[in-house]
Motif scaffolding. Structure first.
Motif, mmCIF file in Angstrom:
data_model
loop_
_atom_site.group_PDB
_atom_site.id
_atom_site.type_symbol
_atom_site.label_atom_id
_atom_site.label_comp_id
_atom_site.label_asym_id
_atom_site.label_seq_id
_atom_site.Cartn_x
_atom_site.Cartn_y
_atom_site.Cartn_z
ATOM 1 N N LEU A 1 12.426 7.878 4.071
ATOM 2 C CA LEU A 1 11.045 8.315 4.290
ATOM 3 C C LEU A 1 10.969 9.840 4.324
ATOM 4 O O LEU A 1 10.070 10.448 3.731
ATOM 5 C CB LEU A 1 10.513 7.736 5.605
ATOM 6 C CG LEU A 1 9.096 8.167 5.995
ATOM 7 C CD1 LEU A 1 8.074 7.627 4.993
ATOM 8 C CD2 LEU A 1 8.750 7.691 7.403
ATOM 9 N N GLY A 2 11.932 10.484 5.012
ATOM 10 C CA GLY A 2 11.964 11.940 5.119
ATOM 11 C C GLY A 2 12.059 12.595 3.751
ATOM 12 O O GLY A 2 11.334 13.560 3.447
ATOM 13 N N GLU B 1 0.841 -1.211 0.000
ATOM 14 C CA GLU B 1 0.000 0.000 0.000
ATOM 15 C C GLU B 1 0.871 1.255 0.000
ATOM 16 O O GLU B 1 0.576 2.242 -0.703
ATOM 17 C CB GLU B 1 -0.909 0.013 1.238
ATOM 18 C CG GLU B 1 -1.982 -1.045 1.229
ATOM 19 C CD GLU B 1 -2.793 -1.049 2.522
ATOM 20 O OE1 GLU B 1 -2.943 0.031 3.130
ATOM 21 O OE2 GLU B 1 -3.259 -2.135 2.926
ATOM 22 N N ILE B 2 1.958 1.213 0.782
ATOM 23 C CA ILE B 2 2.869 2.366 0.874
ATOM 24 C C ILE B 2 3.539 2.616 -0.473
ATOM 25 O O ILE B 2 3.618 3.752 -0.943
ATOM 26 C CB ILE B 2 3.918 2.127 1.996
ATOM 27 C CG1 ILE B 2 3.242 2.245 3.374
ATOM 28 C CG2 ILE B 2 5.080 3.108 1.890
ATOM 29 C CD1 ILE B 2 4.078 1.711 4.532
ATOM 30 N N TYR B 3 4.011 1.537 -1.118
ATOM 31 C CA TYR B 3 4.671 1.686 -2.423
ATOM 32 C C TYR B 3 3.702 2.275 -3.449
ATOM 33 O O TYR B 3 4.084 3.067 -4.314
ATOM 34 C CB TYR B 3 5.193 0.342 -2.938
ATOM 35 C CG TYR B 3 6.239 -0.322 -2.055
ATOM 36 C CD1 TYR B 3 7.080 0.445 -1.247
ATOM 37 C CD2 TYR B 3 6.376 -1.716 -2.021
ATOM 38 C CE1 TYR B 3 8.027 -0.162 -0.436
ATOM 39 C CE2 TYR B 3 7.321 -2.330 -1.214
ATOM 40 C CZ TYR B 3 8.147 -1.545 -0.417
ATOM 41 O OH TYR B 3 9.078 -2.137 0.386
ATOM 42 N N GLU B 4 2.419 1.869 -3.330
ATOM 43 C CA GLU B 4 1.420 2.361 -4.286
ATOM 44 C C GLU B 4 1.221 3.871 -4.116
ATOM 45 O O GLU B 4 1.141 4.619 -5.096
ATOM 46 C CB GLU B 4 0.086 1.626 -4.041
ATOM 47 C CG GLU B 4 -0.824 1.667 -5.256
ATOM 48 C CD GLU B 4 -2.035 0.761 -5.067
ATOM 49 O OE1 GLU B 4 -3.142 1.235 -5.347
ATOM 50 O OE2 GLU B 4 -1.868 -0.394 -4.622
ATOM 51 N N ILE B 5 1.167 4.321 -2.852
ATOM 52 C CA ILE B 5 0.995 5.761 -2.589
ATOM 53 C C ILE B 5 2.194 6.538 -3.136
ATOM 54 O O ILE B 5 2.047 7.587 -3.770
ATOM 55 C CB ILE B 5 0.841 6.033 -1.072
ATOM 56 C CG1 ILE B 5 -0.447 5.391 -0.538
ATOM 57 C CG2 ILE B 5 0.848 7.528 -0.775
ATOM 58 C CD1 ILE B 5 -0.554 5.387 0.982
ATOM 59 N N VAL B 6 3.402 5.995 -2.892
ATOM 60 C CA VAL B 6 4.634 6.701 -3.261
ATOM 61 C C VAL B 6 4.921 6.577 -4.758
ATOM 62 O O VAL B 6 5.498 7.475 -5.369
ATOM 63 C CB VAL B 6 5.831 6.163 -2.428
ATOM 64 C CG1 VAL B 6 7.155 6.753 -2.890
ATOM 65 C CG2 VAL B 6 5.608 6.463 -0.955
#
Length: 933
Positions: free
Chosen positions: A590-591, A573-578
């Motif tokens: 992340l920063g 899910e995180i990879y999809e957002i990014v």
């Protein structure tokens, strides 16, 4: 080296005030026996001067030295700006009479002692440092005061004596972001809340450094202020230009202070033995007199031991430490002499050496004993022989050791004899080691707990700290004996000669600490705390730790796999957002994604140049953005997996199949217990995943786990201490306290209460106990800060007694330097007078400590009474986690146990403290901890 100060000379300038205040806060209050004069700060100051003199020898030693003091509080800066240092705390009453004595002490050590009316010590230091530099010599300023950093460079350096760290030009840059020549410009902008230097509102050190680095200097910046892009910053500089210039004049040190002496007058001189020893004798410093006399090759002055005027003040014994004199006990005859000596005095300091720190698996290697200061021995039992062809040493035992059975046969009657007091430092460890081999050590005293009862909040209570602080002795370190990393050895491999010195010294130190600390319990008025809350808890905790709790390895493995799968799903899910893959566990990556690639506002870089992505940062962002919320969920799962489902499996004891945590009695200043290896106090219970961890803690076949938990104990104690009628009545009626608070605060009738309104009231109820700010509550409830602050303001309007309690508690802490629980536990508040970011934290801690500490005392009292109360039941107390006790009991006896344990817990405050609010306890049972809680 004499003659005119110049090349090759080295000047030391000691910041006298820094030494005094460090000495004052480092030691407990001491008074002179003969007349009650406070002398704690003078004692610490003299010890520091002695260490300074003894430690500064060799090629880099000073040729010239002086201690520089502030003469009075009014200086030319007060004439320049009336509010300069206006918010400084008044000097503590017991420090005032000690100030002139520190000057006398400096002169007694024959060190130049200088001060000047109308000028600060910093100005004198600046003038002398500049003179030394101009003459071609060197200067070391012994201080960590940031105001002096403007002087560093070209032969002038600073030394932070606390950290033994030299501060050079690079060190100044690290602190200020500019080199020394620009420090005053940065300080002029940033101001100084401690000295009440106004500066430029809203501009801190980092922004100031950026501006000065960009524009070159302060005047250039002010002249070009119109060019600054940020409107608020631009307007601040334009509107406050004169205030900023005034601030620069305030922070700029006067390098031309008129002095009535020269550098040549500061030449290092040996002390006059009669003068120095005479002063130390007059102050009645026995230990230091002995030490100084030894260095000077003189007889120590005789100081009267007692005085009819006052009870005997605490004095550590004066026998010097000498590791060469400790005895190696190798046979029955020698051991018998020690046992006879122990029976003659009626007490003995005992310490064990083992193969490790885990008491459940460590083997006893040897025992040390001490009966009087300087008289100690070590009885080695299983040390291995060294030498031979084997690189790793032999498994054969070294010569000069008694058979283990023989030694223990001789020692056991004494260790179990009720007429002999056994003295230990952290006695719970040694008691468990002896318990493993069937020996019950009793009665005992514990120097760690004596210090904790007296000094909670001031320092830690480990032996090294106590020895250095109260005996002025640094113990032999263990690391050089055992080594580190892969080549580290266990204590049974340490050669006997070295082992004797190290082990016997521990017993010697413990005995001396006991002689010093025991009489002080009464003077500090904490005898009852030590005798009823600290010492009796040791055997109770030792028994709980040895019992342990069964943990199901299969359940943990399944959870680990489930967490791993869930983390993988979150990663997708995180990879999809990014829009790409990256290392979710990397704060740096992340920063960059959050603040550089996605352009989210609010990013702040730390000293390492990387963006901060801590929990607080992500929680703030999670109210508006999806990515930080997902990362927070991933991090929580990652922590649960690594800290619990994976790590707990490694803590299962091979022999018992159970996990045996270790409780620290003296870990938290409030009296709360801490737990380590593994830490069972921090298992999160607010999330579903966290609660699931408790499913792995299970009862043995045929048994049940029973959890008893105090209901809202801290709110009940708050209602009593702060005398809040509405809260007391609600508890008496058995109301839902959070719903009642919500009804009071938001004018919502109880029957119309929604879960959301109740949740907000609950957050405020608990938040207020912990001194939460509007900012913190906003983050908890994910609402705007102004709305959260409005809730808090309304809370205090409805319950004014709480605000009164808070104000009274802060005032008491400032006046006395500590707060107290209802049972008399003292929690010291050394930072209560601090300015700046630490001030709010210190105040919140002081407000919360009497409440949390009283709750901790209540559960301690319950635990201490519990073994007798359940002695006839087929039940064992296993764990304590904050306000909860967990038991294991045979099936069928659950109700009997609950009745007995509840009776103890609900009345644990009696008869010492009568509470206006009844304590109540919730109980649950189950095959595992999650079911029982």
């Amino acid at each position: 080296m004499s003659g005119t100060f110049g090349k090759g000379h080295h000047l030391h300038l000691i910041d006298g005030s820094a030494f005094i205040f460090r000495a004052y806060h480092a030691l407990p209050p001491l008074t002179r026996k003969s007349d009650g004069l406070p002398i704690g700060a003078v004692a610490g100051f003299c010890n520091m001067l002695h260490r300074y003199v003894e430690g500064n020898t060799g090629p880099d030693a000073p040729t010239h030295a002086a201690v520089i003091f502030d003469k009075g509080s009014h200086t030319f800066r007060n004439d320049m700006y009336g509010l300069y240092k206006a918010n400084r705390e008044a000097m503590p009453e017991d420090l005032r009479p000690q100030m002139p004595l520190t000057r006398t002490a400096t002169e007694a050590f024959n060190i130049a002692c200088k001060e000047k009316e109308g000028f600060e010590a910093d100005d004198i230091i600046a003038t002398l440092a500049v003179q030394a530099r101009a003459a071609g010599g060197r200067c070391t300023i012994i201080s960590s005061d940031k105001d002096l950093m403007q002087l560093v460079g070209d032969g002038v350096e600073m030394l932070d004596a606390m950290k033994n760290k030299t501060i050079d030009r690079d060190g100044v840059f690290e602190k200020f972001g500019v080199f020394p020549e620009s420090v005053v410009d940065v300080q002029a902008l940033a101001g100084d809340s401690v000295d009440n230097v106004p500066g430029a509102p809203g501009i801190g050190i980092k922004t100031a450094a950026l501006l000065i680095n960009e524009y070159g200097n302060l005047e250039a910046l002010l002249a070009r202020a119109e060019e600054i892009k940020q409107p608020k910053r631009r307007q601040t500089l334009i509107d406050h230009a004169e205030q900023i210039r005034l601030s620069r004049r305030l922070v700029l040190l006067d390098e031309n202070t008129p002095l009535d002496f020269t550098l040549d007058d500061l030449e290092v001189r040996d002390p006059d033995a009669d003068t120095l020893l005479g002063f130390l004798a007059e102050m009645e410093f026995r230990t230091l007199s002995k030490r100084v006399a030894e260095v000077l090759g003189r007889e120590a002055p005789v100081i009267a031991e007692t005085s009819p005027a006052l009870p005997d003040a605490p004095q550590a014994d004066d026998v010097p430490f000498d590791a060469e004199k400790y005895e190696h006990v190798a046979d029955a005859d020698a051991l018998q002499k020690w046992i006879d000596a122990i029976y003659e005095v009626g007490y003995v300091a005992v310490d064990t050496e083992t193969t490790g720190l885990n008491e459940m698996t460590a083997e006893l290697v040897g025992i040390s004993l001490s009966t009087e200061p300087g008289k100690a021995c070590y009885i080695p039992l299983i040390h291995k022989a060294h030498g031979g062809d084997d690189l790793f040493g032999s498994d054969d035992l070294a010569e000069g050791q008694m058979p283990v059975e023989q030694a223990l046969q001789m020692l056991t009657p004494m260790l179990e004899d009720q007429s002999i007091l056994k003295i230990g430092q952290n006695m719970k460890y040694d008691a468990k080691i002896f318990a493993q081999i069937g020996i019950t050590v009793a009665p005992f005293d514990d120097t760690m707990l004596m210090s904790y009862a007296q000094h909670a909040g001031l320092h830690n209570h480990g032996m090294d700290t106590l020895s250095e602080r109260y005996l002025s002795h640094t113990p032999i370190p263990i690391k050089p004996l055992l080594g580190s990393g892969k080549s580290a050895i266990t204590f049974d491999k340490v050669p006997l000669e070295e082992a004797v010195k190290y082990a016997a010294e521990d017993a010697d130190i413990t005995l001396r600490l006991w002689q010093f600390l025991k009489p002080q319990l009464h003077r500090a008025e904490v005898t009852k705390v030590y005798e009823t809350l600290e010492r009796p808890l040791v055997p109770v905790l030792a028994a709980m730790e040895r019992s342990g709790i069964k943990v199901d390895r299969d359940t943990l493995s399944r959870m680990s796999n489930a967490f791993a799968q869930k983390m993988a799903g979150l990663e997708d899910e995180i990879y999809e957002i990014v829009g790409r893959k990256f290392n979710v566990g990397s704060p740096a990556q992340l920063g960059e994604i959050l603040f550089d690639e996605m352009g989210i506002e609010g990013g702040k870089k730390g000293k390492n140049g990387k963006y901060s992505t801590g929990v607080d940062v992500l929680e703030d962002l999670a109210t508006e953005h999806d990515l930080p919320a997902r990362v927070l969920d991933w991090r929580q799962l990652s922590k649960l997996k690594s800290t619990y489902t994976d790590a707990l499996q490694t803590h299962i004891n091979a022999d018992t199949g159970r996990v045996h945590t270790s409780y620290s009695i003296a870990g938290a200043s409030t009296g709360r217990l801490a737990s380590t290896d593994p830490n069972l106090q921090n298992i999160p219970i607010r999330t579903e995943e966290g609660r699931r961890i408790r499913e792995a803690f299970v009862a043995e076949e045929g048994k049940t786990l029973v959890a008893l938990d105090y209901s809202q104990i801290e709110l009940r104690i708050l209602a009593h201490i702060a005398d809040i009628p509405a809260l007391k009545e609600a508890f008496a009626r058995g109301d839902d306290i959070h719903a009642m608070t919500a009804s009071e605060m938001f004018d919502v009738p109880m029957e119309e209460m929604t879960p959301e309104v109740r949740r907000r009231a609950k957050a405020i109820n608990f938040g207020v106990i912990y001194g939460i700010s509007g900012f913190g509550l906003a983050r908890n409830l994910r609402i705007p800060r102004s709305e959260a602050q409005g809730f808090i303001d309304r809370y205090f309007e409805r319950f004014p007694g709480i605000r009164t309690y808070m104000d009274d508690t802060k005032a008491f802490a400032k006046e006395h330097g500590y707060v107290q629980t209802l049972f008399g536990r003292k929690i010291h508040t050394p930072n209560i007078g601090a300015k700046g970011p630490h001030a709010g934290f210190a105040a919140r801690a002081a407000i919360n400590a009497p409440i949390q500490g009283t709750a901790a005392d209540v559960i301690r009292r319950a635990m201490i009474r519990m073994p007798d109360a359940i002695a006839d039941l087929p039940a064992t107390m296993l764990l304590q986690v904050h306000d909860e006790l967990l038991f294991e009991v045979e099936k069928g006896a659950e109700d009997t146990l609950i009745a007995a344990a509840r009776e103890v817990m609900e009345n644990a405050n009696d008869p010492v403290v009568k509470l206006d609010v009844k304590l109540t306890v919730d109980a649950g049972t189950g095959a595992n901890w999650a079911e029982a809680h």
